[in-house]
Design a protein around this motif. Structure first.
Motif, PDB file in Angstrom:
ATOM      1  N   ALA A 147       0.986  -1.428   0.014  1.00 12.38           N
ATOM      2  CA  ALA A 147      -0.378   0.221   0.407  1.00 12.38           C
ATOM      3  C   ALA A 147       0.582   1.267   0.083  1.00 12.38           C
ATOM      4  CB  ALA A 147      -1.271   0.051   0.947  1.00 12.38           C
ATOM      5  N   VAL A 148       0.726   1.956  -0.969  1.00 12.09           N
ATOM      6  CA  VAL A 148       1.612   3.134  -1.181  1.00 12.09           C
ATOM      7  C   VAL A 148       0.563   4.382  -0.495  1.00 12.09           C
ATOM      8  CG1 VAL A 148       2.854   4.827  -2.805  1.00 12.09           C
ATOM      9  CG2 VAL A 148       3.158   2.287  -2.784  1.00 12.09           C
ATOM     10  N   LEU A 149       0.580   4.968   0.570  1.00 12.42           N
ATOM     11  CA  LEU A 149      -0.494   6.037   0.899  1.00 12.42           C
ATOM     12  C   LEU A 149       0.036   7.575   0.586  1.00 12.42           C
ATOM     13  CD1 LEU A 149      -1.139   3.739   3.805  1.00 12.42           C
ATOM     14  CD2 LEU A 149      -2.001   3.763   1.698  1.00 12.42           C
ATOM     15  N   VAL A 150      -0.710   7.960   0.145  1.00 11.79           N
ATOM     16  CA  VAL A 150      -0.024   9.547  -0.039  1.00 11.79           C
ATOM     17  C   VAL A 150      -0.999  10.698   0.883  1.00 11.79           C
ATOM     18  CG1 VAL A 150      -0.014  11.111  -2.690  1.00 11.79           C
ATOM     19  CG2 VAL A 150      -0.050   8.458  -2.315  1.00 11.79           C
ATOM     20  N   GLY A 151      -0.697  11.636   1.206  1.00  8.45           N
ATOM     21  CA  GLY A 151      -0.933  12.465   1.269  1.00  8.45           C
ATOM     22  C   GLY A 151      -1.046  12.479   2.931  1.00  8.45           C
ATOM     23  N   SER A 152      -1.054  13.568   4.072  1.00  8.60           N
ATOM     24  CA  SER A 152      -1.005  13.628   4.992  1.00  8.60           C
ATOM     25  C   SER A 152      -2.195  12.964   6.016  1.00  8.60           C
ATOM     26  CB  SER A 152      -0.839  15.185   6.189  1.00  8.60           C
ATOM     27  OG  SER A 152      -2.115  15.598   5.541  1.00  8.60           O
ATOM     28  N   GLU A 153      -3.545  13.169   5.382  1.00  7.76           N
ATOM     29  CA  GLU A 153      -4.564  12.640   6.402  1.00  7.76           C
ATOM     30  C   GLU A 153      -3.914  11.452   6.050  1.00  7.76           C
ATOM     31  OE1 GLU A 153      -5.950  15.947   3.923  1.00  7.76           O
ATOM     32  OE2 GLU A 153      -4.318  14.648   3.466  1.00  7.76           O
ATOM     33  N   MET A 154      -3.340  10.367   5.607  1.00  6.26           N
ATOM     34  CA  MET A 154      -3.350   8.997   5.582  1.00  6.26           C
ATOM     35  C   MET A 154      -2.586   8.446   6.994  1.00  6.26           C
ATOM     36  SD  MET A 154      -4.567   7.565   3.361  1.00  6.26           S
ATOM     37  CE  MET A 154      -5.376   7.298   1.632  1.00  6.26           C
ATOM     38  N   GLN A 155      -2.092   9.555   7.980  1.00  6.89           N
ATOM     39  CA  GLN A 155      -1.213   8.759   8.314  1.00  6.89           C
ATOM     40  C   GLN A 155      -2.022   7.831   9.650  1.00  6.89           C
ATOM     41  OE1 GLN A 155       1.919   8.786   9.256  1.00  6.89           O
ATOM     42  NE2 GLN A 155       2.117   7.802  11.065  1.00  6.89           N
ATOM     43  N   PRO A 156      -2.986   8.422   9.704  1.00  7.59           N
ATOM     44  CA  PRO A 156      -4.105   7.283  10.575  1.00  7.59           C
ATOM     45  C   PRO A 156      -4.298   5.721   9.916  1.00  7.59           C
ATOM     46  CG  PRO A 156      -5.790   9.294  10.097  1.00  7.59           C
ATOM     47  CD  PRO A 156      -3.795   9.782   9.535  1.00  7.59           C
TER      48      PRO A 156
END
Length: 206
Positions: free
Chosen positions: A139-148
């Motif tokens: 999983a490549v998660l993009v953006g600060s909102e993806m931290q949780p």
């Protein structure tokens, strides 16, 4: 994995038809369309035939074969136009149903879901079970909102959390291999459409 085949009762009529897009969410949309056709006195059979031609929508489920590995190809499911919790879950269910060939993996490139208000962190973290159910290897998660979401996944799958679409493309360039199936999904402002375009053009092979 490539389409939806449906037998439905619409009022007093029974119709078997095909939708050129995979996923239960497309079935729900099609049933709403057919209900509207019936209410307007239209031809349900013709409408059912027309739904078979619904495919290849950029950013809305289009599938692309892109170069990967040593002369191989990967499949990209382009859902880059927008995202919310329900559509994210629906798209991951589609990814789950695509079985990669040979040693291919399922890869999810997920961008932040915008404008979710005070429950944003909960909504993002809530995507974790859908990624696990889809048997996503990376999983490549993009953006600060993806931290949780990154925190909710922990070490259960390989997670790369990056700040931008360009950084996501760099991760994919290092990781994408022949026979992989990659889903790109996120809010439009994240820019995953550019990632899909670069993959389609083979720019990640440079």
């Amino acid at each position: 994995p490539d389409c939806s085949c449906v037998t439905a009762r619409i009022g007093d009529e029974r119709l078997t038809f095909k939708i050129g897009m995979a996923g239960r969410h497309w079935v729900n949309n099609a049933l709403a369309v057919l209900a509207g056709v019936q209410a307007a006195g239209g031809d349900l059979a013709l409408a059912g035939l027309a739904l078979a031609e619904l495919n290849g929508l950029p950013g809305r489920g289009r599938r692309l074969r892109v170069p990967a590995g040593n002369g191989g190809q990967a499949i990209v499911i382009d859902e880059a136009y927008n995202a919310n919790p329900a559509s994210m879950a629906a798209s991951l269910a589609v990814l789950r149903d695509v079985v990669p060939a040979r040693a291919g993996r399922r890869i999810a490139v997920l961008g932040s879901m915008k404008e979710l208000g005070t429950l944003s962190a909960d909504f993002h973290a809530g995507i974790a079970p859908h990624l696990i159910d889809a048997q996503v290897a990376l999983a490549v998660l993009v953006g600060s909102e993806m931290q949780p979401l990154a925190e909710a996944l922990g070490r259960r799958i390989d997670v790369r959390h990056v700040a931008s679409a360009d950084a996501a493309l760099a991760e994919i360039t290092r990781s994408l291999a022949a026979d992989d199936v990659l889903l790109a999904k996120g809010s439009n402002s994240i820019g995953l459409g550019r990632v899909v375009a670069a993959l389609a053009a083979g720019e990640h092979m440079a």
